[in-house]
Scaffold this active site. Structure first.
Site, PDB file in Angstrom:
ATOM      1  N   ASP A 150       0.855  -1.179   0.000  1.00 51.76           N
ATOM      2  CA  ASP A 150       0.000   0.000   0.000  1.00 51.76           C
ATOM      3  C   ASP A 150       0.896   1.235   0.000  1.00 51.76           C
ATOM      4  O   ASP A 150       2.112   1.138   0.216  1.00 51.76           O
ATOM      5  CB  ASP A 150      -0.939   0.016   1.210  1.00 51.76           C
ATOM      6  CG  ASP A 150      -2.273   0.704   0.914  1.00 51.76           C
ATOM      7  OD1 ASP A 150      -2.244   1.847   0.422  1.00 51.76           O
ATOM      8  OD2 ASP A 150      -3.325   0.103   1.161  1.00 51.76           O
ATOM      9  N   ASP A 200      -9.755   0.793  -5.631  1.00 53.26           N
ATOM     10  CA  ASP A 200     -10.432   2.010  -6.086  1.00 53.26           C
ATOM     11  C   ASP A 200     -11.208   1.692  -7.362  1.00 53.26           C
ATOM     12  O   ASP A 200     -10.626   1.242  -8.347  1.00 53.26           O
ATOM     13  CB  ASP A 200      -9.394   3.098  -6.365  1.00 53.26           C
ATOM     14  CG  ASP A 200     -10.020   4.478  -6.521  1.00 53.26           C
ATOM     15  OD1 ASP A 200     -11.158   4.552  -7.024  1.00 53.26           O
ATOM     16  OD2 ASP A 200      -9.370   5.469  -6.156  1.00 53.26           O
ATOM     17  N   ASP A 236     -17.381  -3.850  -3.949  1.00 57.08           N
ATOM     18  CA  ASP A 236     -18.792  -3.545  -3.746  1.00 57.08           C
ATOM     19  C   ASP A 236     -19.302  -2.601  -4.834  1.00 57.08           C
ATOM     20  O   ASP A 236     -20.390  -2.033  -4.699  1.00 57.08           O
ATOM     21  CB  ASP A 236     -19.030  -2.947  -2.360  1.00 57.08           C
ATOM     22  CG  ASP A 236     -18.351  -1.596  -2.178  1.00 57.08           C
ATOM     23  OD1 ASP A 236     -17.411  -1.294  -2.950  1.00 57.08           O
ATOM     24  OD2 ASP A 236     -18.740  -0.843  -1.275  1.00 57.08           O
ATOM     25  N   THR A 273     -14.895  -6.879   6.923  1.00 55.20           N
ATOM     26  CA  THR A 273     -14.294  -5.692   7.517  1.00 55.20           C
ATOM     27  C   THR A 273     -15.367  -4.675   7.920  1.00 55.20           C
ATOM     28  O   THR A 273     -16.520  -4.748   7.497  1.00 55.20           O
ATOM     29  CB  THR A 273     -13.323  -5.024   6.528  1.00 55.20           C
ATOM     30  OG1 THR A 273     -14.068  -4.542   5.395  1.00 55.20           O
ATOM     31  CG2 THR A 273     -12.274  -6.016   6.052  1.00 55.20           C
ATOM     32  N   PHE A 275     -15.431  -1.587   7.014  1.00 50.75           N
ATOM     33  CA  PHE A 275     -15.805  -0.870   5.802  1.00 50.75           C
ATOM     34  C   PHE A 275     -16.849  -1.642   5.014  1.00 50.75           C
ATOM     35  O   PHE A 275     -17.848  -1.088   4.553  1.00 50.75           O
ATOM     36  CB  PHE A 275     -14.552  -0.645   4.942  1.00 50.75           C
ATOM     37  CG  PHE A 275     -14.843  -0.202   3.537  1.00 50.75           C
ATOM     38  CD1 PHE A 275     -15.132   1.130   3.255  1.00 50.75           C
ATOM     39  CD2 PHE A 275     -14.829  -1.109   2.482  1.00 50.75           C
ATOM     40  CE1 PHE A 275     -15.402   1.531   1.952  1.00 50.75           C
ATOM     41  CE2 PHE A 275     -15.104  -0.714   1.189  1.00 50.75           C
ATOM     42  CZ  PHE A 275     -15.390   0.618   0.927  1.00 50.75           C
ATOM     43  N   GLU A 276     -16.634  -2.939   4.874  1.00 52.15           N
ATOM     44  CA  GLU A 276     -17.586  -3.761   4.138  1.00 52.15           C
ATOM     45  C   GLU A 276     -18.932  -3.816   4.849  1.00 52.15           C
ATOM     46  O   GLU A 276     -19.991  -3.763   4.210  1.00 52.15           O
ATOM     47  CB  GLU A 276     -17.024  -5.172   3.958  1.00 52.15           C
ATOM     48  CG  GLU A 276     -17.898  -6.084   3.124  1.00 52.15           C
ATOM     49  CD  GLU A 276     -17.287  -7.457   2.945  1.00 52.15           C
ATOM     50  OE1 GLU A 276     -17.948  -8.327   2.346  1.00 52.15           O
ATOM     51  OE2 GLU A 276     -16.147  -7.677   3.397  1.00 52.15           O
TER      52      GLU A 276
END
Length: 294
Positions: A150, A200, A236, A273, A275-276
């Site tokens: 990353d 992204d 997603d 996660t 975020f998910e």
């Protein structure tokens, strides 16, 4: 952008008098030349200062700001570095643990993965965010090494800290461009798997060329994966999921793990996660795409 090529002939063309032109006064010409030279020197010095700042680590002994520098060609990138605040804990982890578990992707040498991971099979993860899922996968499967890439400095520090607190030693954090890592720093058939979770999506049509999962990327990945290795993507963003499935299905060196040729259920080793979870609460649909290297 000014080009270095042809600069001398351009300067000559600009200063050479035409057949009807009057010769400039010598004093004026000398003054103009001196001013141009001074301006060029200031620009060169400013450029060099900025180049050094980009290449210097933000923290002593930590990840470099621009590890590959300018010795690799410019190209369209699939990532956008984000500048955000590094917490005290993240900074502490970077300073203490980067020399042990971190590496910069400078493209200047091939990594010895067996030595780096004490002989473990190695999976490459591109884009790990804040590292929660990576640290959990490493703890759940200590027999697999995870090379996590990353460019987000707070995430790098967070993953190092999470790994230390979980007592895992099978994570290495790589800083920089994953394409340079794959192309310049890994041997053929070096990897036992590749994970790309929630990259992204570059939703605007004019930005689709920046998406990571493209035929050219798969050509490179196929060279670095062992036969039977799994390429696992998750997103997603529905249009991106469709593109992933399309380009992977069309590639001759990858085979869908699903008999019906569609998406796969989320495997147990990929954590759900935060975020998910937030996306699912908003009604987002997450698609997993799992293919094996033929």
């Amino acid at each position: 952008m000014c080009s270095a090529y042809g600069s001398q002939s351009v300067a000559q063309w600009r200063t050479a008098p035409g057949p009807d032109a009057a010769a400039p006064a010598p004093a004026d010409a000398d003054a103009a030349t001196d001013a141009e030279a001074d301006a060029a020197a200031r620009r060169a010095a400013s450029f060099e200062r900025q180049r050094r700042l980009r290449q210097e680590p933000r923290f002593p002994g930590g990840p470099a700001a621009d590890p590959a520098g300018s010795h690799h060609e410019r190209r369209i990138r699939s990532f956008q570095p984000r500048r955000s605040r590094v917490t005290t804990g993240q900074e502490d982890a970077l300073q203490r643990l980067w020399p042990k578990w971190g590496l910069d992707i400078d493209g200047r040498g091939v990594l010895d993965l067996p030595t780096l991971f004490d002989g473990l099979p190695v999976v490459l993860e591109i884009g790990f965010g804040m590292g929660e899922a990576t640290a959990q996968m490493a703890a759940d499967d200590p027999g697999t090494g995870i090379l996590a890439v990353d460019v987000h400095t707070p995430g790098q520090g967070n993953l190092l800290g999470l790994s230390e607190r979980a007592g895992v030693s099978n994570v290495r954090v790589a800083n920089g461009d994953a394409i340079i890592l794959l192309r310049e720093m890994l041997e053929p058939a070096a990897l036992d798997g590749l994970r790309v979770y929630f990259p992204d999506p570059w939703p605007k049509k004019r930005h689709h060329k920046r998406r990571l999962i493209q035929p050219e990327f798969l050509d490179l990945v196929a060279q670095r994966l062992k036969p039977g290795a799994v390429l696992h993507c998750a997103t997603d963003w529905e249009p991106y999921a469709e593109q992933m499935l399309e380009v992977l299905s069309a590639h001759p060196l990858f085979e869908n793990t699903q008999a019906d040729g569609g998406y796969a259920p989320r495997p147990g080793f990929r954590p759900l996660t935060r975020f998910e979870g937030q996306g699912l609460d908003k009604g987002h649909v997450v698609h997993d795409v799992l293919f094996t290297r033929r």
